[in-house]
Design an enzyme around this catalytic site. Structure first.
Site, PDB file in Angstrom:
ATOM      1  N   HIS A  90       0.849  -1.199   0.000  1.00 51.71           N
ATOM      2  CA  HIS A  90       0.000   0.000   0.000  1.00 51.71           C
ATOM      3  C   HIS A  90       0.877   1.238   0.000  1.00 51.71           C
ATOM      4  O   HIS A  90       1.900   1.293   0.674  1.00 51.71           O
ATOM      5  CB  HIS A  90      -0.966   0.026   1.190  1.00 51.71           C
ATOM      6  CG  HIS A  90      -0.308  -0.265   2.506  1.00 51.71           C
ATOM      7  ND1 HIS A  90       0.047  -1.531   2.901  1.00 51.71           N
ATOM      8  CD2 HIS A  90       0.079   0.562   3.505  1.00 51.71           C
ATOM      9  CE1 HIS A  90       0.606  -1.480   4.096  1.00 51.71           C
ATOM     10  NE2 HIS A  90       0.654  -0.218   4.479  1.00 51.71           N
ATOM     11  N   HIS A  92       1.099   5.089   1.008  1.00 53.61           N
ATOM     12  CA  HIS A  92       0.517   6.138   1.853  1.00 53.61           C
ATOM     13  C   HIS A  92       0.635   7.469   1.111  1.00 53.61           C
ATOM     14  O   HIS A  92       1.727   7.832   0.651  1.00 53.61           O
ATOM     15  CB  HIS A  92       1.299   6.283   3.159  1.00 53.61           C
ATOM     16  CG  HIS A  92       1.236   5.098   4.084  1.00 53.61           C
ATOM     17  ND1 HIS A  92       0.382   5.047   5.162  1.00 53.61           N
ATOM     18  CD2 HIS A  92       1.929   3.935   4.096  1.00 53.61           C
ATOM     19  CE1 HIS A  92       0.565   3.899   5.812  1.00 53.61           C
ATOM     20  NE2 HIS A  92       1.499   3.208   5.182  1.00 53.61           N
TER      21      HIS A  92
END
Ligand code: AMP
Ligand code: ZN
Length: 138
Positions: free
Chosen positions: A99, A101
């Site tokens: 992921h 950010h």
């Protein structure tokens, strides 16, 4: 059923504040935001680390990050964004599903740059390190 929370968000099994759903990528708000507008961009396909991403997923992930960073910044009236990936458990990655950010930033927000997370403990010369990396790349 998968136990990965991000797979479950991608599959719509767990609620999230989704801001973008695309064929390869889903983006949603971090449930414990470091700042208002803290967004996570995740590939639909489950892999833990950047190195494991298929090229198509890697392309889509960075394209989505590029596409979302401006709107996230502007929606929050921010001055910029810090964009980062914790890549591996040793780096502080807590969810083993890649992921990105995207965290909105303001000049007076009290946070540092990426450089501030490192104590700069280097022991080797740049040519030595450069040669070592080039050898492994092949
Ligand atoms: P990392 O330390 O890079 O693995 O970051 C994982 C991030 O996922 C943290 O910032 C968490 O706050 C966030 N997170 C964990 N569970 C959820 C969830 N169900 N929905 C949205 N964000 C989450
Ligand atoms: Zn997953």
């Amino acid at each position: 059923m998968t136990s990965c929370i991000f797979c479950r968000i991608v599959n719509g099994e767990v609620p999230a504040e989704v801001v973008a759903r695309e064929p390869e990528v889903v983006a949603f708000l971090d449930v414990q935001p470091l700042a208002d507008g803290h967004v996570l961009v995740v590939p639909r396909a489950h892999v833990a680390a950047v190195e494991e991403l298929e090229p198509v997923a890697a392309d889509a992930l960075f394209r989505a990050t590029r596409r979302l960073s401006g709107p996230v910044r502007d929606a929050l009236g921010a001055a910029g964004t810090t964009i980062g990936i914790n890549n591996g458990a040793a780096t502080g990655q807590t969810i083993p599903h890649v992921h990105v950010h995207i965290v909105p930033r303001w000049a007076d927000d009290g946070a540092g740059s990426i450089h501030t997370i490192f104590p700069r403990k280097t022991r080797r010369s740049l040519p030595d390190v450069g040669a070592a990396i080039r050898r492994v790349i092949g």
